[in-house]
Design a protein around this motif. Structure first.
Motif, PDB file in Angstrom:
ATOM      1  N   GLN A   1       2.888   2.252   2.062  1.00 64.99           N
ATOM      2  CA  GLN A   1       3.160   2.830   3.386  1.00 64.99           C
ATOM      3  C   GLN A   1       4.646   2.717   3.708  1.00 64.99           C
ATOM      4  O   GLN A   1       5.165   3.433   4.553  1.00 64.99           O
TER       5      GLN A   1
ATOM      6  N   ARG B   1      -1.880   5.274   3.626  1.00 65.86           N
ATOM      7  CA  ARG B   1      -2.231   4.188   2.720  1.00 65.86           C
ATOM      8  C   ARG B   1      -2.499   4.700   1.308  1.00 65.86           C
ATOM      9  O   ARG B   1      -3.094   5.756   1.151  1.00 65.86           O
TER      10      ARG B   1
ATOM     11  N   ASP C   1       0.803  -1.218   0.000  1.00 68.79           N
ATOM     12  CA  ASP C   1       0.000   0.000   0.000  1.00 68.79           C
ATOM     13  C   ASP C   1       0.839   1.272   0.000  1.00 68.79           C
ATOM     14  O   ASP C   1       0.344   2.347   0.329  1.00 68.79           O
TER      15      ASP C   1
HETATM   16 MG    MG Z   1      -0.661  -0.645   5.451  1.00 73.92          MG
END
Ligand code: MG
Ligand code: UDP
Length: 325
Positions: A111, A213, A109
């Motif tokens: 991140q 995200r 994602d």
């Molecule tokens: Mg995540």
């Protein structure tokens, strides 16, 4: 012996191949974009790479996206698990599949900032580190309850197993030999972060800020996180069991003191109606026994699960890079 040869013959040059293992669950909406971003960083920095994308039994269009990417790009491999086994198992599948000289684990994602990859690879090639781990300097946006739970959990792990996981993340680059060592660990219920801390080796830490995200929302409910926490604590340490013993000893000391006092009162004909004491003792003893049994139960279930030794995951489909090209 063969393994030692492998370790010695490894070459840390710019030609070394990087395997990027990414577990993917219900990320169909943005996975293609995420992979493109990561791939962009690798191409700009001329790092030879392969992706190992593991679909953890998603029910959305994740698999069709992964399949499509793998069929058209020879550097992308896609695995599909037969159902949702959880991130830890998906990671196992990916790690066991990875072929590179160094292996990077990250989230799908974005991140874990891909811009850090060149620095991590450099630390492996030039500075000779075996493990380069991302350390969260800020935990990103999380709610208060989540943060508190995480704090308590890391405190328990730190106090009982003496391993500081507080800022640890799953964003990690490992040398091939570290991966081989990791593969030797036979447990069925894995906890990657903890296991890799247990392994040791020369480590370098690079801090990063957890980005927001890419899209979608986190897959970890509080219940799932608690399960992970109990699993992590019990697979690390048997301190909870020793706590029971210590508690027993403390209560035994209390029992002796109270026993002497009771007998003294009785023989000196001063015995009062100690109803409250009896009730309190009943409650305390009863609840501690139940908690203790519960703790033993947790370890027992773990042993039971390990003894059954079912596979960690099942692969239902596997596409090697560029199969259709
Ligand atoms: Mg995540
Ligand atoms: N993930 C997975 N299986 C699951 C849950 C999550 O493979 O059952 C993957 C997910 O696709 C992502 C990574 O694990 O790549 C981290 O998940 P998420 O972003 O939901 O967790 P958070 O970043 O909030 O800790």
């Amino acid at each position: 012996m063969e393994k030692l040869e492998k370790i010695k013959s490894q070459n840390r040059t710019a030609e070394a191949k990087l395997s990027i293992v990414i577990p993917v669950y219900q990320e169909g909406s943005h996975i293609r974009k995420s992979i493109e971003v990561i791939e962009g960083v690798l191409i700009t920095n001329q790092i030879p790479y392969e992706f190992v994308l593991v679909d953890d039994g998603s029910r959305d269009n994740t698999w069709s996206e992964l399949k499509n990417m793998a069929e058209h790009n020879e550097n992308i491999n896609a695995l599909r698990l037969s159902r949702n086994f959880g991130k830890e198992s998906a990671l196992c599948a990916g790690l066991e599949f990875a072929q590179g000289d160094m292996i990077l684990v990250m989230d799908s994602d974005l991140q874990h900032p891909p811009s850090l990859i060149p620095e991590m690879v450099k630390a492996w090639i030039e500075e000779g580190y075996d493990v380069v781990e991302g350390i969260k300097s800020a935990r990103g946006r999380e709610n208060v309850l989540y943060k508190l739970c995480a704090k308590v959990f890391y405190y328990i792990i730190y106090k009982t197993a003496d391993i500081n996981l507080g800022q640890a993340s799953d964003y990690k680059l490992m040398d091939r030999k570290v991966l081989e060592a990791w593969k030797e660990m036979p447990e069925r219920a894995t906890f990657f972060r903890g296991m890799s801390a247990w392994l040791g080796f020369d480590r370098k830490q690079i801090s990063f800020e957890v980005a927001d995200r890419a899209s979608g929302k986190t897959k970890w409910s509080i219940l799932r996180l608690m399960r992970l926490a109990v699993n992590a604590i019990t697979s690390y340490t048997s301190v909870p069991l020793h706590c029971i013993t210590v508690l027993g000893i403390l209560m035994f000391i209390g029992a002796i003191i109270l026993g002497i006092q009771t007998l003294y009162m009785y023989f000196s004909h001063k015995a009062m109606n100690g109803f409250t004491t009896v009730i309190l003792l009943q409650l305390i003893v009863g609840s501690s026994i139940m908690i203790s049994l519960g703790m033993i139960g947790i370890y027992l279930t773990k042993i039971y699960k390990e003894v059954k030794s079912r596979p960690r995951y099942l692969v239902s489909n596997c596409i090697r890079g560029g199969e259709k090209k």
